[in-house]
Enzyme design. Structure first.
Site, mmCIF file in Angstrom:
data_model
loop_
_atom_site.group_PDB
_atom_site.id
_atom_site.type_symbol
_atom_site.label_atom_id
_atom_site.label_comp_id
_atom_site.label_asym_id
_atom_site.label_seq_id
_atom_site.Cartn_x
_atom_site.Cartn_y
_atom_site.Cartn_z
ATOM 1 C CG ASP A 180 -2.250 0.587 1.052
ATOM 2 O OD1 ASP A 180 -2.295 1.819 0.939
ATOM 3 O OD2 ASP A 180 -3.266 -0.135 0.998
ATOM 4 C CG ASP A 206 9.416 3.564 0.404
ATOM 5 O OD1 ASP A 206 8.939 3.395 -0.746
ATOM 6 O OD2 ASP A 206 9.459 4.674 0.963
ATOM 7 C CG ASP A 244 13.148 4.512 2.039
ATOM 8 O OD1 ASP A 244 12.400 3.836 2.769
ATOM 9 O OD2 ASP A 244 12.804 5.611 1.548
ATOM 10 C CG HIS A 274 -5.201 3.948 1.287
ATOM 11 N ND1 HIS A 274 -4.780 2.686 0.944
ATOM 12 C CD2 HIS A 274 -6.483 4.039 0.873
ATOM 13 C CE1 HIS A 274 -5.774 2.039 0.349
ATOM 14 N NE2 HIS A 274 -6.818 2.841 0.286
ATOM 15 C CB ALA A 334 -9.805 -7.178 -7.935
ATOM 16 C CB SER A 360 -9.246 0.726 0.362
ATOM 17 O OG SER A 360 -8.645 0.955 -0.869
#
Ligand code: CA
Ligand code: CA
Ligand code: CA
Ligand code: CA
Length: 451
Positions: free
Chosen positions: A153, A197, A202, A211, A321, A391
């Site tokens: 995410d 990340d 990083d 979110h 999905a 979400s």
């Protein structure tokens, strides 16, 4: 994906002055149009040769999986340099956007400050999470112990008091002041203590949007998580404004598999244009690799595109999905009365089941938020926020999957999906809209599993 906040934009007064900044970014933050091109099945030496010859940069996204990102090459240039099978477009698609009120923030790479003593929800805790009652999740037997949920995410605010006890820590690599700039567990990522990340390159997958933190909380915060004792693996693949691409998402999935994730939560998605078939294939390959590693993917059906009115995924596929593999569950949203929300996508052939996602009439779902002050100064700062969207429904299903697997560790992804689909509370109005026209039911799922 959608994040219309009913709650109070407590995050708008973000301060940059508190806490210390740890760790240098490997690369400067990139805007979406500067994102490079991902080639798969490409060795480091191949990448090096191309980079040298053409004077461009590359970075190894995942050495073991041979995912390389080239920066400074166009799509067509790379196509001429590598066999077609290796080329992966890394174009950004607008509808991969997470819309709503989650706002981009400038957030530094704070280190993990350690686990707070866990605070679990109880009857006198004074906060009410009606979605937990709606899906019969208020049980204390199986709470996700020993199960890892990867949150792919915008990142996760891993210092939140209700998340920090559940962050999956790498036993060998450390970041912050204990970093040694070595890939101590040899997984291809240097000092990946709490996750990775992929957007900024990083070891600090801190959330600069809100979110991913909200999503993580719904799945496995100690306080309102469906699986309050599951572990959370933060993997950042989206920018601070919620943009991303299928290639980076695939890289995040491979990383999560390698870190031993049992369940991968994908509260993101977009429609793929005809030109992304190669990139989409990488994502499908990642899903299949997950299957062979007994990893379940749970993906948001989507929030209706630009007009916010739910679309039929059978006609207009949303990825990830719509990937048709037995280890993937696609999730729609219902309101507090178990009715499909206006924004939720649906599809009698491709969207599997529904979970609460909130709407403007019955309210959003409460979960954890990112604080207005990052760092050790926020020990007592416990932000919450309310949001809605598929979400939000998705991590609720991921949490149920963790509960099921914690009750029986040998349950396969397919079996978990079968149980969840079979035991949902049947809702007549969902008939034809979903593969299983129902809303998940934790109690009945456990009953079925333990028969
Ligand atoms: Ca290390
Ligand atoms: Ca490592
Ligand atoms: Ca970072
Ligand atoms: Ca629509």
């Amino acid at each position: 994906m959608k994040g219309n906040s009913l709650a109070l934009l407590i995050l708008l007064s973000f301060l940059t002055s508190c806490g210390k900044v740890i760790g240098e970014k490997n690369s400067a933050p990139r805007t979406p149009d500067q994102v490079g091109i991902i080639a798969s099945c490409t060795s480091k030496s191949e990448a090096q040769a191309i980079a040298q010859e053409f004077g461009v940069q590359y970075r190894v996204i995942n050495e073991k999986r041979k995912l390389i990102e080239f920066i400074g090459l166009t799509q067509s240039e790379l196509e001429t340099l590598l066999p077609k099978s290796k080329f992966r477009s890394n174009k950004i698609y607008n509808d991969v956007l997470i819309s709503g009120d989650f706002k981009s923030k400038s957030v530094a790479n704070y280190e993990f400050y350690g686990a707070h003593p866990p605070t679990y929800r109880n009857e006198s805790s004074g906060r009410y999470f009606p979605h937990l009652e709606q899906i019969k999740a208020l049980q204390n037997k199986f709470l996700g112990e020993g199960i890892t949920i990867a949150i792919i995410d915008t990142g996760v605010y891993y210092n939140h008091p209700h998340l920090s006890p559940n962050i999956l820590l790498n036993g060998l690599d450390k970041h912050g002041s204990n970093a040694d700039n070595q890939d101590s567990d040899n997984n291809g990522f240097i000092d990946d203590y709490v996750g990775w990340d992929f957007y900024n390159g990083d070891a600090y997958p801190i959330d600069d949007n809100g979110h991913g933190t909200h999503v993580a909380g719904l799945a496995a915060s100690t306080y309102m998580g469906i699986a309050p004792k599951a572990k959370i693996l933060p993997v950042k693949v989206l920018s601070s404004d919620g943009r991303g691409d299928l290639g980076t998402i695939a890289a995040g999935i491979f990383y999560a598999i390698d870190r031993g994730a049992d369940i991968i939560n994908l509260s993101l998605g977009g429609t793929a244009g005809s030109q992304v078939s190669a990139e989409l294939q990488t994502l499908i390959n990642a899903t299949r690799t997950a299957k062979s590693n007994n990893t379940l993917l749970v993906a948001a059906a989507g929030n209706g595109g630009n007009d916010g009115i739910g679309d039929c995924n059978d006609n207009l596929p949303v990825y990830p999905a719509n990937i048709q593999e037995e280890n993937l569950i696609s999730v729609a949203s219902v309101d507090a009365y178990n009715q499909i929300t206006e924004y939720s996508n649906f599809g009698g052939a491709t969207v599997h089941i529904a979970a609460p996602g909130g709407d403007v009439y019955t309210g959003g779902l409460y979960s954890v938020g990112i604080p207005s002050c990052f760092g050790p100064c926020s020990q007592d700062d416990i932000p919450y926020r309310s949001s809605m969207g598929t979400s939000m429904s998705t991590p609720i299903v991921a949490g149920l999957a963790a509960v099921i697997k914690s009750a029986n560790k040998t349950t396969s992804p397919k079996k978990i999906r079968d149980i969840i689909l079979k035991t949902g509370t049947k809702i007549p109005q969902l008939e034809g809209l979903l593969v299983s026209p129902s809303v998940i039911n934790v109690q009945m799922a456990l009953k079925e599993l333990l028969l």
